[in-house]
Motif scaffolding. Structure first.
Motif, short mmCIF file in Angstrom:
data_model
loop_
_atom_site.label_atom_id
_atom_site.label_comp_id
_atom_site.label_asym_id
_atom_site.label_seq_id
_atom_site.Cartn_x
_atom_site.Cartn_y
_atom_site.Cartn_z
N SER A 158 -5.14 7.33 -1.48
CA SER A 158 -5.16 8.10 -0.25
C SER A 158 -3.74 8.48 0.17
O SER A 158 -3.48 9.60 0.64
N ILE A 159 -2.79 7.54 -0.01
CA ILE A 159 -1.38 7.84 0.26
C ILE A 159 -0.89 8.94 -0.69
O ILE A 159 -0.17 9.86 -0.27
N TYR A 160 -1.29 8.84 -1.95
CA TYR A 160 -0.91 9.88 -2.92
C TYR A 160 -1.49 11.24 -2.52
O TYR A 160 -0.80 12.27 -2.59
N LEU A 161 -2.75 11.24 -2.09
CA LEU A 161 -3.38 12.48 -1.63
C LEU A 161 -2.61 13.06 -0.45
O LEU A 161 -2.39 14.28 -0.37
N CYS A 162 -2.19 12.20 0.47
CA CYS A 162 -1.42 12.65 1.62
C CYS A 162 -0.08 13.22 1.18
O CYS A 162 0.39 14.23 1.71
N VAL A 175 6.20 14.66 -6.07
CA VAL A 175 4.88 14.04 -6.21
C VAL A 175 4.79 13.25 -7.51
O VAL A 175 4.25 12.15 -7.55
N ASN A 176 5.32 13.81 -8.60
CA ASN A 176 5.28 13.11 -9.89
C ASN A 176 6.04 11.78 -9.83
O ASN A 176 5.57 10.75 -10.32
N ALA A 177 7.20 11.80 -9.20
CA ALA A 177 7.98 10.57 -9.07
C ALA A 177 7.27 9.56 -8.16
O ALA A 177 7.24 8.35 -8.44
N LEU A 181 5.76 5.72 -8.89
CA LEU A 181 6.08 4.56 -8.06
C LEU A 181 4.81 3.84 -7.60
O LEU A 181 4.72 2.60 -7.65
N LEU A 182 3.80 4.61 -7.17
CA LEU A 182 2.55 4.00 -6.72
C LEU A 182 1.83 3.28 -7.86
O LEU A 182 1.28 2.19 -7.66
N LEU A 183 1.85 3.86 -9.05
CA LEU A 183 1.23 3.21 -10.21
C LEU A 183 1.96 1.90 -10.55
O LEU A 183 1.32 0.90 -10.90
N LEU A 184 3.29 1.92 -10.41
CA LEU A 184 4.07 0.71 -10.66
C LEU A 184 3.72 -0.38 -9.63
O LEU A 184 3.54 -1.56 -9.99
N LEU A 185 3.60 0.01 -8.36
CA LEU A 185 3.24 -0.95 -7.31
C LEU A 185 1.85 -1.52 -7.55
O LEU A 185 1.63 -2.74 -7.40
#
Length: 299
Positions: A158-162, A175-177, A181-185
């Protein structure tokens, strides 16, 4: 099984040491499970149990030990209620009346209805919004991940969508970066819980933290654009409703009629929220498509 008087003495002696969420630590419960397994879960008794067990229970993975735990849970609950104590939890869960092979039938039904609501609104979204809309593929991916991912992954997506909606349409590289980061977290979070230590407290704090980021980001964007984009009011309502309904998860009470607890009520309450959120996504995607087509006409 020891006599009722001895069991009540054990229960009363242990009540001061065991909290209401530690029913499985009760000597009465442990003794009951041990004796049940000795009597029913070996040799001919086990063969009889397996032959008499309904096929749907065996297919669902219910074992003789599981059945002993279930029966002894209710035996212990009965003793608690006789002594005037509060109903305890067992293995981190409230006691529920089993239906077929469902340990928590109300939550199971509510989860199914949630999934059906998401699927219905996804089909409507895909019918109403052309694939050329800038947010189409991101929204569709979000819908599928809601059904397959855990709570942490849903919030992070949802954060990524935002991020895509507020920044990414103008700056795809950002967005790509951010996605990396989100995938790493998420990988670090799941790895810690799976391989190091499954810490409920840490998991709760982590979900609350990313939930606050998600809420603040969406609300800030909605407030900034509320006059220019009237449909963002739907998004604001969704965010506020979810935050309010999440308080249900903090309510901790024994299930009503041994079926309906706060978690099940939360699941049921979020069904209309899914409908409202997909309505926002549909309106916003169509708005972006109109904006893109108008830009092409000007060019």
């Amino acid at each position: 099984m020891t006599g009722s008087a001895a069991q009540l003495v054990l229960l009363a002696g242990a009540a001061a040491l065991a909290s209401g969420s530690q029913g499985d630590r009760e000597p009465v419960y442990r003794d009951c499970v041990l004796r049940c397994e000795e009597r029913n879960c070996s040799g001919g008794a086990l063969m009889h149990f397996r032959s008499s067990q309904p096929i749907y229970m065996s297919l669902a993975g219910w074992t003789c030990r599981d059945d002993c735990k279930y029966e002894c849970m209710w035996f212990t609950v009965g003793l608690y209620l006789q002594e005037g104590h509060k109903v305890p939890q067992f293995h981190g869960k409230w006691p529920f009346s089993r239906f077929l092979f469902f340990q928590e039938p109300a939550s199971a039904v509510a989860s199914f209805l949630n999934g059906m609501a998401s699927l219905t609104m996804l089909c409507r979204y895909r019918t109403s919004v052309p694939t050329s809309s800038p947010m189409y593929h991101t929204c569709v991916a979000f819908a599928w991940k809601m059904d397959y991912f855990c709570a942490s992954a849903v919030i992070l997506h949802s954060i990524y969508l935002c991020c895509v909606r507020t920044v990414g349409l103008q700056h795809p590289a950002v967005v790509n970066a951010f996605r990396a980061l989100l995938l790493l977290l998420l990988t670090a979070h799941v790895s810690y819980l799976s391989l190091v230590h499954f810490d409920y407290g840490y998991n709760l704090v982590a979900n609350v933290a990313i939930g606050l980021v998600n809420m603040i980001w969406w609300l800030s964007w909605c407030l900034w654009n509320r006059r220019r984009l009237p449909h963002v009011r739907k998004c604001m309502a969704v965010v506020l409703l979810l935050q309010g309904l999440s308080l249900l998860e903090l309510l901790d009470f024994p299930p009503l009629l041994w079926v309906l607890d706060a978690h099940a009520i939360w699941h049921i309450s979020t069904i209309p929220v899914h409908v409202l959120f997909f309505s926002f996504l549909e309106d916003d995607s169509l708005y972006l498509l109109e904006e893109l087509e108008a830009k092409f006409k000007l060019d």
